[in-house]
Design a protein around this motif. Sequence first.
Motif, mmCIF file in Angstrom:
data_model
loop_
_atom_site.group_PDB
_atom_site.id
_atom_site.type_symbol
_atom_site.label_atom_id
_atom_site.label_comp_id
_atom_site.label_asym_id
_atom_site.label_seq_id
_atom_site.Cartn_x
_atom_site.Cartn_y
_atom_site.Cartn_z
ATOM 1 N N GLY A 179 0.818 -1.205 0.000
ATOM 2 C CA GLY A 179 0.000 0.000 0.000
ATOM 3 C C GLY A 179 0.850 1.253 0.000
ATOM 4 N N PHE A 180 1.958 1.246 0.756
ATOM 5 C CA PHE A 180 2.817 2.420 0.766
ATOM 6 C C PHE A 180 3.515 2.590 -0.577
ATOM 7 N N GLY A 181 3.869 1.499 -1.217
ATOM 8 C CA GLY A 181 4.490 1.594 -2.538
ATOM 9 C C GLY A 181 3.583 2.274 -3.542
ATOM 10 N N THR A 190 4.294 5.996 -5.362
ATOM 11 C CA THR A 190 4.260 6.175 -6.812
ATOM 12 C C THR A 190 3.281 7.283 -7.187
ATOM 13 N N GLU A 191 2.135 7.310 -6.519
ATOM 14 C CA GLU A 191 1.118 8.328 -6.817
ATOM 15 C C GLU A 191 1.538 9.707 -6.316
ATOM 16 N N ALA A 192 2.058 9.762 -5.091
ATOM 17 C CA ALA A 192 2.362 11.047 -4.464
ATOM 18 C C ALA A 192 3.737 11.580 -4.843
ATOM 19 N N LYS A 193 4.673 10.698 -5.229
ATOM 20 C CA LYS A 193 6.044 11.032 -5.629
ATOM 21 C C LYS A 193 6.948 11.349 -4.440
ATOM 22 N N ALA A 194 6.414 11.993 -3.424
ATOM 23 C CA ALA A 194 7.153 12.267 -2.192
ATOM 24 C C ALA A 194 6.152 12.322 -1.045
ATOM 25 N N VAL A 195 6.536 11.741 0.097
ATOM 26 C CA VAL A 195 5.652 11.687 1.262
ATOM 27 C C VAL A 195 6.425 12.176 2.475
ATOM 28 N N HIS A 220 9.653 6.609 -16.292
ATOM 29 C CA HIS A 220 9.296 5.887 -15.070
ATOM 30 C C HIS A 220 8.556 4.596 -15.430
ATOM 31 N N PRO A 221 8.959 3.457 -14.867
ATOM 32 C CA PRO A 221 8.378 2.174 -15.272
ATOM 33 C C PRO A 221 6.909 2.008 -14.915
ATOM 34 N N ASP A 222 6.426 2.737 -13.914
ATOM 35 C CA ASP A 222 5.032 2.583 -13.490
ATOM 36 C C ASP A 222 4.108 3.649 -14.067
ATOM 37 N N THR A 223 4.597 4.882 -14.176
ATOM 38 C CA THR A 223 3.729 5.972 -14.639
ATOM 39 C C THR A 223 3.870 6.253 -16.122
ATOM 40 N N GLY A 224 5.001 5.864 -16.721
ATOM 41 C CA GLY A 224 5.256 6.164 -18.126
ATOM 42 C C GLY A 224 5.705 7.586 -18.378
ATOM 43 N N ILE A 250 11.107 9.877 -0.835
ATOM 44 C CA ILE A 250 10.862 10.313 -2.207
ATOM 45 C C ILE A 250 11.116 9.172 -3.181
ATOM 46 N N ASP A 251 10.378 9.192 -4.267
ATOM 47 C CA ASP A 251 10.634 8.314 -5.406
ATOM 48 C C ASP A 251 11.731 8.995 -6.223
ATOM 49 N N ASN A 252 12.928 8.463 -6.146
ATOM 50 C CA ASN A 252 14.091 9.096 -6.775
ATOM 51 C C ASN A 252 13.988 9.130 -8.291
ATOM 52 N N ARG A 253 13.087 8.335 -8.860
ATOM 53 C CA ARG A 253 12.908 8.323 -10.316
ATOM 54 C C ARG A 253 11.910 9.384 -10.772
ATOM 55 N N GLN A 254 11.203 9.991 -9.832
ATOM 56 C CA GLN A 254 10.218 11.014 -10.200
ATOM 57 C C GLN A 254 10.567 12.398 -9.680
ATOM 58 N N VAL A 255 11.385 12.453 -8.621
ATOM 59 C CA VAL A 255 11.581 13.707 -7.903
ATOM 60 C C VAL A 255 13.068 13.964 -7.700
ATOM 61 N N GLY A 256 13.508 15.184 -8.041
ATOM 62 C CA GLY A 256 14.852 15.630 -7.704
ATOM 63 C C GLY A 256 14.823 16.376 -6.382
ATOM 64 N N HIS A 257 15.988 16.497 -5.752
ATOM 65 C CA HIS A 257 16.058 17.179 -4.468
ATOM 66 C C HIS A 257 17.329 18.010 -4.392
ATOM 67 N N GLY A 258 17.394 18.919 -3.420
ATOM 68 C CA GLY A 258 18.564 19.770 -3.225
ATOM 69 C C GLY A 258 18.644 20.201 -1.775
#
Length: 312
Positions: A35-37, A41-46, A211-215, A289-297
Amino acid sequence: MSELRDWRPREISPEDVGGPATVEGLTDYLRDQEGFGRLLTEAKAVVFRGFDVTEETVESVMDLVLPDRLAYVHGNSPRTKVGKNIYTSTEYPPEYTISMHNELSYAHSWPTRLMFFCAKQPETGGATPVVDGQLWLESLDPEVREAFAGGVRYTQNLHGGRGLGKSWQETFETESREDVEEFLRGAEAEWEWLPDGNLRVRQLRRSTLVHPDTGAEVWFNQADQWHPAALGDETAAELAALLPVDELPQSVTFADGTPVPDSYAIQARDRGLEHAVDVDWYQGDLMVIDNRQVGHGRRPFTGARRILVAMS
């Protein structure tokens, strides 16, 4: 793009999960791995706030969210290892902004998840900005996106114990040349040992990722961070006076060896920061964070900020 501009990390409190404001309340919630996975994927960062997590108890949370934590091998940021593949966040001086990036996007393989934990909040500043990688890509001028379409080539010069930047021993967490060569062979990198004991590594990598899940296609490289121009005019000039580009601790070109124009690197850096959302830290907060969807700094700060990070 307007929908992407409205994106924010999902914040979750004890009230949201119907549990106590304790680390046990958080771990009970996170035991639903599947469920958290889906949520991530939906939220990109929690962001989790209010669960009274401490440095002594955070590992129990990490064990659930990052079941196979990775060592920070071949990482180029200065960090200190403080636990079982748990590290301090980057130790660059606090007065500097760290531009947006996806962790280890220059490497052959990269983590899919990152977790940040606030062990001690800064006195001022110190937010972790996060940016939607699809928005970042779409915000770039078409000519910049087209120029990067063929990928990039990273060059790394790692000293053997004395010099600019990190040593190869620190970078690969080993004193063994054989172990380094085995790692680089698996990473499909080119390398050479130089007469002075230094190591030069070259890697041909992609500039975007689907991204393999969202395309969704996202900006996924660190060309701006590896480019001297992104350091600022004064620093770039000082480095140029010391060393040719190919001998800098790190540098980047397009895949065919063509130089990346200064303006392209600066645009990538600035557009990422422009579209980033700041996550402010309070003691006990966690962010995944989903590192494949979100960058950080990182934003500049004052005080004894202590953020721990782990990846999986």
